[in-house]
Design an enzyme around this catalytic site. Structure first.
Site, PDB file in Angstrom:
ATOM      1  N   ARG A   1     -19.740  16.078  -1.735  1.00 50.58           N
ATOM      2  CA  ARG A   1     -20.053  14.986  -0.810  1.00 50.58           C
ATOM      3  C   ARG A   1     -19.994  15.519   0.607  1.00 50.58           C
ATOM      4  O   ARG A   1     -19.088  16.266   0.956  1.00 50.58           O
ATOM      5  CB  ARG A   1     -19.029  13.859  -0.957  1.00 50.58           C
TER       6      ARG A   1
ATOM      7  N   GLY B   1     -22.785   2.309  -0.191  1.00 48.68           N
ATOM      8  CA  GLY B   1     -23.930   1.430   0.007  1.00 48.68           C
ATOM      9  C   GLY B   1     -23.711   0.070  -0.629  1.00 48.68           C
ATOM     10  O   GLY B   1     -23.010  -0.046  -1.639  1.00 48.68           O
TER      11      GLY B   1
ATOM     12  N   ALA C   1     -17.904  -0.606  -5.591  1.00 46.08           N
ATOM     13  CA  ALA C   1     -17.202  -1.398  -4.580  1.00 46.08           C
ATOM     14  C   ALA C   1     -17.751  -2.830  -4.569  1.00 46.08           C
ATOM     15  O   ALA C   1     -16.999  -3.795  -4.401  1.00 46.08           O
ATOM     16  CB  ALA C   1     -17.359  -0.760  -3.208  1.00 46.08           C
TER      17      ALA C   1
ATOM     18  N   GLU D   1       0.857  -1.200   0.000  1.00 44.09           N
ATOM     19  CA  GLU D   1       0.000   0.000   0.000  1.00 44.09           C
ATOM     20  C   GLU D   1       0.889   1.244   0.000  1.00 44.09           C
ATOM     21  O   GLU D   1       1.819   1.348   0.798  1.00 44.09           O
ATOM     22  CB  GLU D   1      -0.924  -0.046   1.227  1.00 44.09           C
TER      23      GLU D   1
HETATM   24  C1  LIG Z   1     -19.019   9.577  -4.805  1.00 43.37           C
HETATM   25  C2  LIG Z   1     -18.844   8.071  -4.842  1.00 43.37           C
HETATM   26  C3  LIG Z   1     -19.837   7.258  -4.284  1.00 43.37           C
HETATM   27  C4  LIG Z   1     -19.725   5.862  -4.354  1.00 43.37           C
HETATM   28  N1  LIG Z   1     -20.715   5.093  -3.826  1.00 43.37           N
HETATM   29  C5  LIG Z   1     -20.641   3.755  -3.925  1.00 43.37           C
HETATM   30  C6  LIG Z   1     -21.676   2.929  -3.365  1.00 43.37           C
HETATM   31  O1  LIG Z   1     -22.627   3.400  -2.763  1.00 43.37           O
HETATM   32  N2  LIG Z   1     -21.553   1.570  -3.497  1.00 43.37           N
HETATM   33  C7  LIG Z   1     -20.495   0.996  -4.141  1.00 43.37           C
HETATM   34  O2  LIG Z   1     -20.449  -0.249  -4.240  1.00 43.37           O
HETATM   35  N3  LIG Z   1     -19.496   1.758  -4.670  1.00 43.37           N
HETATM   36  C8  LIG Z   1     -19.543   3.111  -4.580  1.00 43.37           C
HETATM   37  N4  LIG Z   1     -18.553   3.872  -5.105  1.00 43.37           N
HETATM   38  C9  LIG Z   1     -17.411   3.205  -5.766  1.00 43.37           C
HETATM   39  C10 LIG Z   1     -16.381   2.720  -4.758  1.00 43.37           C
HETATM   40  O3  LIG Z   1     -16.025   3.778  -3.898  1.00 43.37           O
HETATM   41  C11 LIG Z   1     -15.147   2.176  -5.446  1.00 43.37           C
HETATM   42  O4  LIG Z   1     -15.536   1.281  -6.463  1.00 43.37           O
HETATM   43  C12 LIG Z   1     -14.243   1.437  -4.463  1.00 43.37           C
HETATM   44  O5  LIG Z   1     -13.936   2.221  -3.338  1.00 43.37           O
HETATM   45  C13 LIG Z   1     -12.961   1.003  -5.165  1.00 43.37           C
HETATM   46  O6  LIG Z   1     -12.158   0.300  -4.249  1.00 43.37           O
HETATM   47  P1  LIG Z   1     -10.710  -0.221  -4.702  1.00 43.37           P
HETATM   48  O7  LIG Z   1     -10.149  -0.873  -3.494  1.00 43.37           O
HETATM   49  O8  LIG Z   1     -10.818  -1.016  -5.960  1.00 43.37           O
HETATM   50  O9  LIG Z   1      -9.894   1.089  -5.059  1.00 43.37           O
HETATM   51  P2  LIG Z   1      -9.434   2.284  -4.091  1.00 43.37           P
HETATM   52  O10 LIG Z   1     -10.415   2.501  -3.015  1.00 43.37           O
HETATM   53  O11 LIG Z   1      -9.100   3.436  -4.973  1.00 43.37           O
HETATM   54  O12 LIG Z   1      -8.112   1.731  -3.405  1.00 43.37           O
HETATM   55  C14 LIG Z   1      -6.878   1.711  -4.078  1.00 43.37           C
HETATM   56  C15 LIG Z   1      -5.762   1.593  -3.055  1.00 43.37           C
HETATM   57  O13 LIG Z   1      -4.522   1.437  -3.756  1.00 43.37           O
HETATM   58  C16 LIG Z   1      -3.562   2.330  -3.221  1.00 43.37           C
HETATM   59  N5  LIG Z   1      -2.626   2.658  -4.326  1.00 43.37           N
HETATM   60  C17 LIG Z   1      -2.857   3.441  -5.383  1.00 43.37           C
HETATM   61  N6  LIG Z   1      -1.784   3.484  -6.193  1.00 43.37           N
HETATM   62  C18 LIG Z   1      -0.848   2.696  -5.613  1.00 43.37           C
HETATM   63  C19 LIG Z   1       0.489   2.314  -5.964  1.00 43.37           C
HETATM   64  N7  LIG Z   1       1.079   2.777  -7.087  1.00 43.37           N
HETATM   65  N8  LIG Z   1       1.175   1.476  -5.136  1.00 43.37           N
HETATM   66  C20 LIG Z   1       0.586   0.986  -4.003  1.00 43.37           C
HETATM   67  N9  LIG Z   1      -0.663   1.313  -3.623  1.00 43.37           N
HETATM   68  C21 LIG Z   1      -1.385   2.145  -4.423  1.00 43.37           C
HETATM   69  C22 LIG Z   1      -4.356   3.525  -2.718  1.00 43.37           C
HETATM   70  O14 LIG Z   1      -3.666   4.247  -1.725  1.00 43.37           O
HETATM   71  C23 LIG Z   1      -5.609   2.824  -2.173  1.00 43.37           C
HETATM   72  O15 LIG Z   1      -5.466   2.443  -0.839  1.00 43.37           O
HETATM   73  C24 LIG Z   1     -18.615   5.267  -5.031  1.00 43.37           C
HETATM   74  C25 LIG Z   1     -17.616   6.081  -5.582  1.00 43.37           C
HETATM   75  C26 LIG Z   1     -17.714   7.463  -5.477  1.00 43.37           C
HETATM   76  C27 LIG Z   1     -16.623   8.315  -6.101  1.00 43.37           C
END
Ligand SMILES: Cc1cc2nc3c(=O)[nH]c(=O)nc-3n(C[C@H](O)[C@H](O)[C@H](O)COP(=O)(O)OP(=O)(O)OC[C@H]3O[C@@H](n4cnc5c(N)ncnc54)[C@H](O)[C@@H]3O)c2cc1C
Length: 441
Positions: free
Chosen positions: A212, A51, A338, A38
């Site tokens: 937000r 949600g 998510a 991370e």
């Molecule tokens: C306004 C908004 C509302 C939302 N509402 C919903 C909802 O109600 N329900 C739902 O299911 N989804 C929702 N989503 C979508 C959801 O937030 C995302 O799909 C989800 O958080 C993605 O998770 P992830 O772990 O794939 O990516 P991320 O949460 O982006 O995590 C990526 C991680 O990788 C790390 N990282 C990045 N680059 C590097 C690197 N080069 N080396 C090492 N680490 C790195 C970052 O620090 C981070 O910890 C919403 C999104 C937004 C913007």
């Protein structure tokens, strides 16, 4: 101390967001050796609520009942007898006539701000949760030796010497060696760039941005009353819409207020805006919507980007697989980004549990790619279309009857999907591929 592994391979998870942590829990359950790299100094989520609908909560349970239990500990669970995704109301005064009437239904007038229709959800555990709470709970389920912090991935190469291992290079000058890397590094993913090339990997602006915020429930009740503060609401209008839903066991009302602009040139995606701009964006909206907007403390703007469809979520040399937002970052208009990441983790974790040789990793990732790509890419596309529908920009325009008709059916494919059937299919393809020993790409 590394836990005993049942497999002769080890995996690098790049990124510890909801996807990376969920995948780690799944791999740990199957005794698959791995580490999370991370970039941040600690796990943490920015933003507010997220949600999950029953199908996604069931998938959490399939991965590990402890994930579902963690979700239930913090989520604000909504009425389960006749669940509603959102109560939809017109929030934009420009749609109302001089008497405030926006529609006539069953011989009755529907006025601005009154319920236009109930968007039914599915029965089952579902609701909103504060992102930080969810992440904290996921972290508790991960053995402490798994996460490595301050590890910003910059590159991945093949180790050479015929091993097919990958070497990960980090910004702090260190390296790590594993059998494969799984990119869970979000929308600005470096692993995605390595797999697809910088140009194809680049996220594109969706034409929408969001404010937000969180409003303490007592204050929210004062502004919009009991009913509208304690259940999910969607206020629709021209080129904007506003969502509210309770989180944190009903102690907070989460607000996401969407607006439109053609392009985004600022290199930052979250920028400080001004109260004036925020108020002006909703100046033609109803008193209720304007009151919600003025109760939001920080007028920060979040630009909403998404990915164009990736031609693949997997490359074999060096061996990298993509999951969650790194594979298919979507706009949030179907509340399922998510959730799709959680589904990725279920399929990937179970497929990896089913193999016992490093030689089968390519086949495993290829099957994951085949099974997961169509569904998760469909989310990205239909999510963008969703915003257009709620904001009177789709072919339904501002025809409220047509919007209702389209709305109430358009989430079926997400909510009624059988992820177990997907897994069965995936395992079938994988077993057949292993049996016939197809050569690697
Ligand atoms: C306004 C908004 C509302 C939302 N509402 C919903 C909802 O109600 N329900 C739902 O299911 N989804 C929702 N989503 C979508 C959801 O937030 C995302 O799909 C989800 O958080 C993605 O998770 P992830 O772990 O794939 O990516 P991320 O949460 O982006 O995590 C990526 C991680 O990788 C790390 N990282 C990045 N680059 C590097 C690197 N080069 N080396 C090492 N680490 C790195 C970052 O620090 C981070 O910890 C919403 C999104 C937004 C913007």
């Amino acid at each position: 101390m590394e836990s005993l592994s049942s497999k002769p391979f080890s995996l690098a998870i790049v990124g510890g967001g909801i996807t990376g942590l969920t995948l780690s829990i799944s791999l740990a359950k199957h005794n698959i050796r791995h580490a999370i790299y991370e970039s941040a100094a600690q796990f943490g989520e920015i933003g507010a609520g997220v949600g999950f609908e029953p199908n996604f909560v069931r998938t959490m349970e399939l991965i590990d009942p402890a994930i579902k239990a963690a979700f239930l500990r913090h989520a604000e669970l909504t009425d389960n007898t006749k669940p509603s995704w959102f109560t939809v109301r017109v929030g934009d005064m420009r749609k109302a006539d001089s008497n405030g009437v926006v529609a006539r239904k069953n011989g009755k007038e529907v006025k601005i701000g009154e319920k236009l229709f109930q968007w039914p959800a599915r029965i089952g555990p579902r609701g909103g949760i504060h992102r930080a709470h969810l992440l904290d709970e996921l972290v508790k389920l991960i053995p402490p030796h798994i996460p490595k912090f301050n590890k910003r991935l910059v590159d991945i190469t093949e180790a050479g010497g015929g091993s097919r291992d990958v070497v990960l290079y980090f910004a702090d000058g260190t390296t790590a060696r594993h059998s494969a890397a799984i990119g869970c590094d979000g929308i600005k993913s470096r692993t995605r760039e390595i797999v697809l090339g910088k140009e194809e990997a680049r996220p594109v602006f969706s034409g929408k941005y969001a404010y937000r915020g969180l409003i303490p429930m007592e204050k929210a009740v004062e502004i919009v009353g009991e009913e509208e503060s304690r259940s999910p609401q969607m206020y629709i209008g021209y080129h904007g819409h506003v969502l509210t839903f309770p989180i944190s066991k009903g102690s907070i009302m989460n607000v996401v207020a969407f607006s439109s602009q053609e392009s985004w040139t600022d290199p930052q995606w979250v920028i400080q805006s001004s109260r004036e701009r925020m108020d002006s964006d909703y100046s033609s909206w109803s008193p209720t919507v304007r009151a919600i907007i003025s109760a939001m403390q920080k007028p920060d703007i979040w630009a909403l980007f998404n990915h164009t469809p990736a031609r693949t979520y997997f490359q074999s040399r060096p061996r990298i697989c993509l999951a969650g937002d790194a594979a298919h970052a979507s706009t949030p208009h179907q509340g399922a980004g998510a959730g799709m990441g959680v589904e990725d983790c279920y399929i990937l974790g179970e497929l990896l549990a089913a193999i016992s040789r490093s030689e089968d990793l390519d086949k495993t990732f290829r099957v994951y790619n085949e099974v997961r790509r169509p569904r998760s890419l469909k989310l990205v596309e239909t999510s963008r279309e969703g915003a257009m529908l709620y904001e009177f920009e789709s072919s339904e325009k501002d025809d409220l009857e047509a919007i209702e008709k389209t709305c109430v059916k358009r989430m079926d494919w997400i909510w009624d999907h059988s992820i177990k059937a997907d897994l069965e299919r995936a395992l079938g393809i994988l077993n057949q591929s292993i049996r016939s020993e197809q050569p690697s790409l």
